[in-house]
Write a protein that holds these residues in place. Structure first.
Motif, PDB file in Angstrom:
ATOM      1  N   GLU A 129      -6.582  -3.394  13.335  1.00  0.00           N
ATOM      2  CA  GLU A 129      -5.398  -3.838  12.734  1.00  0.00           C
ATOM      3  C   GLU A 129      -4.237  -2.912  12.255  1.00  0.00           C
ATOM      4  N   ASP A 130      -3.073  -3.188  12.275  1.00  0.00           N
ATOM      5  CA  ASP A 130      -1.923  -2.336  11.510  1.00  0.00           C
ATOM      6  C   ASP A 130      -1.432  -3.269  10.676  1.00  0.00           C
ATOM      7  N   ILE A 131      -1.710  -2.917   9.372  1.00  0.00           N
ATOM      8  CA  ILE A 131      -0.799  -3.691   8.202  1.00  0.00           C
ATOM      9  C   ILE A 131      -0.359  -3.018   7.435  1.00  0.00           C
ATOM     10  N   GLU A 132       0.175  -1.897   7.797  1.00  0.00           N
ATOM     11  CA  GLU A 132       1.149  -0.912   6.966  1.00  0.00           C
ATOM     12  C   GLU A 132       2.807  -1.545   7.227  1.00  0.00           C
ATOM     13  N   PHE A 133       3.485  -0.917   6.126  1.00  0.00           N
ATOM     14  CA  PHE A 133       4.969  -1.705   6.135  1.00  0.00           C
ATOM     15  C   PHE A 133       5.598  -0.668   7.146  1.00  0.00           C
ATOM     16  N   HIS A 134       6.279  -1.483   8.294  1.00  0.00           N
ATOM     17  CA  HIS A 134       6.951  -0.558   8.950  1.00  0.00           C
ATOM     18  C   HIS A 134       8.433  -1.429   9.125  1.00  0.00           C
ATOM     19  N   PHE A 135       9.637  -0.570   8.622  1.00  0.00           N
ATOM     20  CA  PHE A 135      10.968  -1.035   8.685  1.00  0.00           C
ATOM     21  C   PHE A 135      11.579  -1.293  10.085  1.00  0.00           C
ATOM     22  N   SER A 136      11.967  -2.441  10.215  1.00  0.00           N
ATOM     23  CA  SER A 136      12.240  -3.008  11.388  1.00  0.00           C
ATOM     24  C   SER A 136      13.597  -2.162  11.879  1.00  0.00           C
ATOM     25  N   LEU A 137      14.281  -1.628  11.299  1.00  0.00           N
ATOM     26  CA  LEU A 137      15.478  -0.960  11.669  1.00  0.00           C
ATOM     27  C   LEU A 137      15.065   0.602  11.449  1.00  0.00           C
ATOM     28  N   GLY A 138      13.906   1.063  11.331  1.00  0.00           N
ATOM     29  CA  GLY A 138      13.699   2.348  11.199  1.00  0.00           C
ATOM     30  C   GLY A 138      13.843   3.113  12.660  1.00  0.00           C
ATOM     31  N   TRP A 139      13.826   4.694  12.539  1.00  0.00           N
ATOM     32  CA  TRP A 139      14.084   5.342  13.571  1.00  0.00           C
ATOM     33  C   TRP A 139      12.974   4.923  14.824  1.00  0.00           C
ATOM     34  N   GLU A 140      11.616   5.107  14.360  1.00  0.00           N
ATOM     35  CA  GLU A 140      10.833   4.708  15.355  1.00  0.00           C
ATOM     36  C   GLU A 140      10.714   3.507  16.003  1.00  0.00           C
ATOM     37  N   ASP A 160       1.789  -2.058  15.988  1.00  0.00           N
ATOM     38  CA  ASP A 160       0.832  -2.746  15.686  1.00  0.00           C
ATOM     39  C   ASP A 160      -0.313  -1.935  15.354  1.00  0.00           C
ATOM     40  N   HIS A 161      -0.402  -0.606  15.718  1.00  0.00           N
ATOM     41  CA  HIS A 161      -1.701   0.195  15.646  1.00  0.00           C
ATOM     42  C   HIS A 161      -1.157   1.387  14.937  1.00  0.00           C
ATOM     43  N   HIS A 162      -0.498   1.311  13.655  1.00  0.00           N
ATOM     44  CA  HIS A 162      -0.045   2.620  13.228  1.00  0.00           C
ATOM     45  C   HIS A 162      -0.936   3.313  12.523  1.00  0.00           C
ATOM     46  N   VAL A 204      14.864  -2.390   1.568  1.00  0.00           N
ATOM     47  CA  VAL A 204      14.425  -2.867   0.001  1.00  0.00           C
ATOM     48  C   VAL A 204      14.090  -4.458   0.328  1.00  0.00           C
ATOM     49  N   ILE A 205      14.833  -4.943   0.943  1.00  0.00           N
ATOM     50  CA  ILE A 205      14.506  -6.438   1.111  1.00  0.00           C
ATOM     51  C   ILE A 205      13.279  -6.807   1.888  1.00  0.00           C
ATOM     52  N   GLU A 206      13.086  -5.983   2.995  1.00  0.00           N
ATOM     53  CA  GLU A 206      11.984  -6.030   3.692  1.00  0.00           C
ATOM     54  C   GLU A 206      10.777  -5.664   3.128  1.00  0.00           C
ATOM     55  N   ARG A 207      10.910  -4.524   2.227  1.00  0.00           N
ATOM     56  CA  ARG A 207       9.585  -3.789   1.634  1.00  0.00           C
ATOM     57  C   ARG A 207       9.287  -4.944   0.629  1.00  0.00           C
ATOM     58  N   LEU A 208      10.105  -5.603  -0.049  1.00  0.00           N
ATOM     59  CA  LEU A 208       9.823  -6.403  -1.134  1.00  0.00           C
ATOM     60  C   LEU A 208       9.035  -7.620  -0.286  1.00  0.00           C
ATOM     61  N   ARG A 209       9.430  -8.161   0.590  1.00  0.00           N
ATOM     62  CA  ARG A 209       8.715  -9.354   1.321  1.00  0.00           C
ATOM     63  C   ARG A 209       7.457  -9.142   1.982  1.00  0.00           C
ATOM     64  N   TRP A 210       7.018  -7.734   2.169  1.00  0.00           N
ATOM     65  CA  TRP A 210       5.687  -7.333   2.586  1.00  0.00           C
ATOM     66  C   TRP A 210       4.735  -7.462   1.591  1.00  0.00           C
ATOM     67  N   THR A 211       4.441  -8.979   1.462  1.00  0.00           N
ATOM     68  CA  THR A 211       3.121  -9.207   0.572  1.00  0.00           C
ATOM     69  C   THR A 211       1.990  -9.424   1.090  1.00  0.00           C
ATOM     70  N   ASN A 212       0.849  -9.796   0.459  1.00  0.00           N
ATOM     71  CA  ASN A 212      -0.430  -9.774   1.119  1.00  0.00           C
ATOM     72  C   ASN A 212      -0.514 -10.983   1.889  1.00  0.00           C
ATOM     73  N   SER A 213       0.145 -12.069   1.709  1.00  0.00           N
ATOM     74  CA  SER A 213       0.368 -13.193   2.667  1.00  0.00           C
ATOM     75  C   SER A 213       0.670 -12.815   4.142  1.00  0.00           C
ATOM     76  N   LYS A 246       0.886  -9.478   5.278  1.00  0.00           N
ATOM     77  CA  LYS A 246      -0.252  -8.742   5.862  1.00  0.00           C
ATOM     78  C   LYS A 246      -1.039  -9.685   6.572  1.00  0.00           C
ATOM     79  N   GLU A 247      -1.565 -10.643   5.891  1.00  0.00           N
ATOM     80  CA  GLU A 247      -2.634 -11.684   6.642  1.00  0.00           C
ATOM     81  C   GLU A 247      -2.096 -12.257   7.769  1.00  0.00           C
ATOM     82  N   LYS A 248      -0.825 -12.814   7.778  1.00  0.00           N
ATOM     83  CA  LYS A 248      -0.175 -13.231   8.974  1.00  0.00           C
ATOM     84  C   LYS A 248      -0.135 -12.321   9.899  1.00  0.00           C
ATOM     85  N   THR A 249       0.359 -11.050   9.673  1.00  0.00           N
ATOM     86  CA  THR A 249       0.396  -9.798  10.433  1.00  0.00           C
ATOM     87  C   THR A 249      -0.871  -9.902  11.386  1.00  0.00           C
ATOM     88  N   PHE A 250      -1.988  -9.616  10.329  1.00  0.00           N
ATOM     89  CA  PHE A 250      -3.282  -9.566  10.829  1.00  0.00           C
ATOM     90  C   PHE A 250      -3.783 -10.575  11.859  1.00  0.00           C
TER      91      PHE A 250
END
Length: 757
Positions: A540-551, A573-575, A644-653, A655-659
């Motif tokens: 699984e890859d449940i680290e925060f990844h900014f959707s507008l990041g350069w990667e 998905d496999h960071h 910042v908004i995306e980072r604040l919304r990256w909660t445990n829930s 992460k579970e949905k992403t997982f």
């Protein structure tokens, strides 16, 4: 020279060679010996035959229905065997017996001695013989006597003291003294003749006792009369009593002492006297006793001189002339021929009578026995034949049944195999379709999983383990709900069809307890998904990844157009690996330097020289020139706010949905790979279950077929055994027919009457 002893009314049948005795081969007595030997051999063989037949019948087992009949037949044959044994014993003792009776001093003992050609019995004037004397032939060279109630052999010289009426030591009148004289000294005794001398019938009133003890088995009676007197009432009364107890006894009358007529001057008077005696004797035999007719009676009366005959024969044995001494020459030859004629007639009569009285009944009994045994053996052969016919019919039915079972079993086996194969393929396709649909609904099943979630590696391992078990149970439950009902119905229908088909091949009396008459109710298809093994390499890859990041931007815009960049850019998905890989060979993960990444980006930017990339670069440069740095700062602030908004919304829930989303994508891909394997496994389970059911049914049919084969072999053996019984019974029956022909031939040979049987 006068011959007052001539008998003109009769001609002598004695041959010249037999004048001094009976010829060795022409003696009528020899017929009895031959008949005795023949009947004895035949009855002895019949005894052996009956013993053989009895053993055969006792060991004869046909069927339970005939058991009582066979037992009855065995009892009958055993009875016949005992009867034949008694007959054999009687025949061995059978002899020709002649009894001499008459008044005292009539010359009974002298007649016996004359026939024996020796002075054996005491003789003389007056009452000489005190008791009964039987002269028997003996194989011993020395003569001896036996007295009643004693087995001691006494010297024959003591006979005069024991049997003579003048001696003090004397026996009762009805006693019997047995005299055993060597057969080598007397031809008549060697031919199984027994001569019985008696006291005078006028010395005791116990005539009935005499008859019962000594006369019932006599073949010939000789009444010795005194020719110097007429036939007395005492003599007549005795033979009347004999005639009452014996049916038509054979009686000869000897008018002894006819030598008294020699020297008489009146020859005509002697002839009248002789004629008177003859007439009275003939009337007594034919009219009073009615034992013979008149013609036969004339051949039963003789005029003899026993004393002359005895003396002449003794003189001849001593080498002296027959005539001379005390013998009256006048009429001697006539009286001598008359005595020899009496002996010849007596021998013919006693031989024929003894054969008839002693052997005719035995032959008739033997014929009756062999006829009864023939009937018994015919019935046994018939019973064996009837039972064999039933067994042949039963064997034919079983052979037809066996052939039918073999053909139908091959047909049913091929048909059931095709049906099992078709059903397995059908269930395999059903499971594959159901599994594909369930894989499509896997996200719903995963979202329904409720378990505390945490990013700690140890907690994640437990979470994934519980998720694997939940998904495996859920998928299995859903697949069973979708497929089990129809599968069970199809399996049961197929099993019942196989049972119905193969049950027809089993015998009707097959125990129902061994038949699987109903399909198994506990069988269910097992869906072995093995989710844990399938998803063991899920990362699984449940680290925060900014959707507008350069990667993300590079991956979104540049990677689709640059294969090398797509490989180098790590998946969102496999960071990061949160747990170690499973055991086993693991390919080393490549690490890329910043220079390589920069070169890849430059190369990607260079690709903007394409039409789209060129437009983007020109548009950016134009904005820079038009808006200036303020706009750029605002955009930068806006970009940072979005981060910042995306980072604040990256909660445990989140992460579970992403997982779960990552897991669903991974598991769906893996499950798609095992759809074919799982469906094939389910089809194989169904095939094994149906094949097992068919094998159980087939084993019952095979056992029934083996039982039929064993029954056919047993029936063949029983049919062969019954054939041997029939054959043996017919052989024994033919042997009985041969014995019957032997006995009939015996009756014909010796002039016996078969109609009396």
């Amino acid at each position: 020279m006068r011959n007052s002893g001539s008998i003109p009314k009769r001609s002598f049948s004695v041959k010249e060679s037999d004048k001094n005795g009976v010829g060795e081969h022409s003696s009528p007595l020899h017929n009895f010996v031959k008949a005795k030997k023949k009947i004895n051999e035949t009855v002895s063989e019949i005894g052996k035959y009956l013993d053989e037949a009895n053993r055969f019948i006792c060991g004869c087992e046909i069927a339970e229905d005939y058991k009582s009949n066979i037992k009855g037949f065995a009892c009958d044959v055993a009875g016949f065997l005992g009867q034949v044994a008694s007959i054999t014993e009687v025949i061995a003792r059978d002899q020709m017996k002649v009894a001499f009776f008459g008044r005292t001093s009539n010359g009974k003992s002298t007649v016996v001695n004359a026939m024996l050609q020796d002075r054996i019995l005491p003789m003389g004037i007056g009452h000489t013989t005190n008791c009964f004397l039987s002269v028997n032939g003996s194989d011993s060279a020395d003569p001896y006597i036996l007295i009643p109630e004693s087995d001691e052999r006494r010297n024959v010289k003591t006979l005069g003291q024991i049997a003579h009426a003048l001696f003090e030591e004397k026996l009762d009148h009805s006693s019997l003294v047995q005299v055993y004289w060597p057969k080598s000294r007397c031809k008549m005794l060697s031919e199984d003749v027994v001569l019985v001398d008696s006291p005078g019938i006028d010395v005791s009133p116990d005539l009935d006792l005499w008859i019962d003890k000594h006369c019932l088995d006599a073949d010939v009676f000789v009444l010795v009369c005194n020719a110097e007197s007429t036939l007395m009432v005492t003599e007549k009364n005795f033979f009347h009593k004999v005639n009452q107890k014996l049916s038509k006894p054979n009686i000869f009358i000897l008018n002894n002492r006819w030598d008294a007529s020699a020297g008489e001057p009146d020859v005509e008077m002697m002839e009248l006297v002789k004629k008177q005696h003859l007439q009275r004797n003939v009337d007594f035999l034919s009219k009073e006793l009615k034992c013979v007719d008149k013609k036969q009676a004339e051949d039963r009366v003789f005029f003899v001189s026993a004393k002359e005959t005895l003396m002449s024969r003794m003189q001849k044995h001593q080498g002296m002339p027959e005539e001379g001494g005390a013998i009256h020459v006048d009429g001697f030859h006539g009286r001598k021929l008359e005595f020899e004629n009496f002996e010849h007639k007596f021998e013919e009569c006693i031989s024929k009578s003894a054969i008839q009285t002693k052997f005719e009944s035995h032959a008739g009994t033997g014929i009756g026995i062999v006829n009864a045994v023939q009937n018994i053996l015919e019935q046994i052969a018939g019973c064996a034949y009837e039972h064999r016919k039933r067994l042949i019919s039963a064997k034919r039915e079983r052979e037809n049944r066996l052939e039918f079972v073999k053909e139908q079993l091959d047909y049913c086996t091929n048909e059931c195999k095709e049906k099992i194969k078709h059903l397995s393929t059908r269930i395999e396709q059903q499971v594959a379709d159901a599994m594909t649909e369930e894989i499509g609904r896997l996200g719903v099943l995963v979202n329904e999983f409720e378990h505390p979630f945490h990013t700690h590696p140890g907690f994640l391992r437990t979470y994934k383990k519980e998720l694997h078990e939940y998904i495996e149970k859920g998928l299995g439950r859903n697949l069973m709900a979708r497929c089990s009902s129809s599968q069970t119905q199809l399996i049961q229908e197929t099993q019942q069809d196989m049972i119905d088909r193969l049950q027809k091949l089993l015998p009707c009396d097959e125990p129902q307890s061994v038949l699987p008459l109903t399909p198994r109710q506990d069988f269910e298809v097992c869906y072995q998904l093995e989710i844990h093994n399938l998803c063991s390499d899920f990362k699984e890859d449940i680290e925060f990844h900014f959707s507008l990041g350069w990667e993300a931007l590079v991956k979104r815009f540049l990677a689709p157009r640059n294969a090398r960049l797509a490989i180098l850019v790590p998946s969102t998905d496999h960071h990061r690996e949160l747990e170690p890989r499973p055991a086993g060979p693991v390919m080393p993960r490549c690490s890329y330097s910043d220079e390589e990444m920069t070169l890849a980006v430059i190369h990607g930017v260079a690709s903007l020289t394409s039409r789209t990339a060129t437009v983007v670069v020109l548009a950016g440069g134009l904005l820079w020139r038009v808006m200036g740095w303020r706009i750029i700062i605002c955009c930068t602030g806006l970009y940072g706010g979005l981060y910042v908004i995306e980072r604040l919304r990256w909660t445990n829930s989140a992460k579970e949905k992403t997982f779960k989303r990552q897991f669903v994508d991974f598991a769906s891909e893996k499950l798609q790979l095992v759809v074919s394997f799982t469906s094939s496994n389910c089809g194989l389970q169904v095939q094994q279950e149906l094949s097992s059911t068919f094998s159980r049914l087939q084993s019952l049919v095979h056992r029934s077929k083996e039982n039929l084969e064993d029954e056919i072999l047993e029936l063949e053996a029983e049919i062969t055994r019954l054939e041997s019984i029939e054959s043996r019974a017919r052989v024994l029956k033919n042997k009985a027919c041969w014995f019957e022909s032997e006995l009939v031939d015996f009756l014909k040979t010796f002039g016996l009457n078969k109609s009396k049987i």
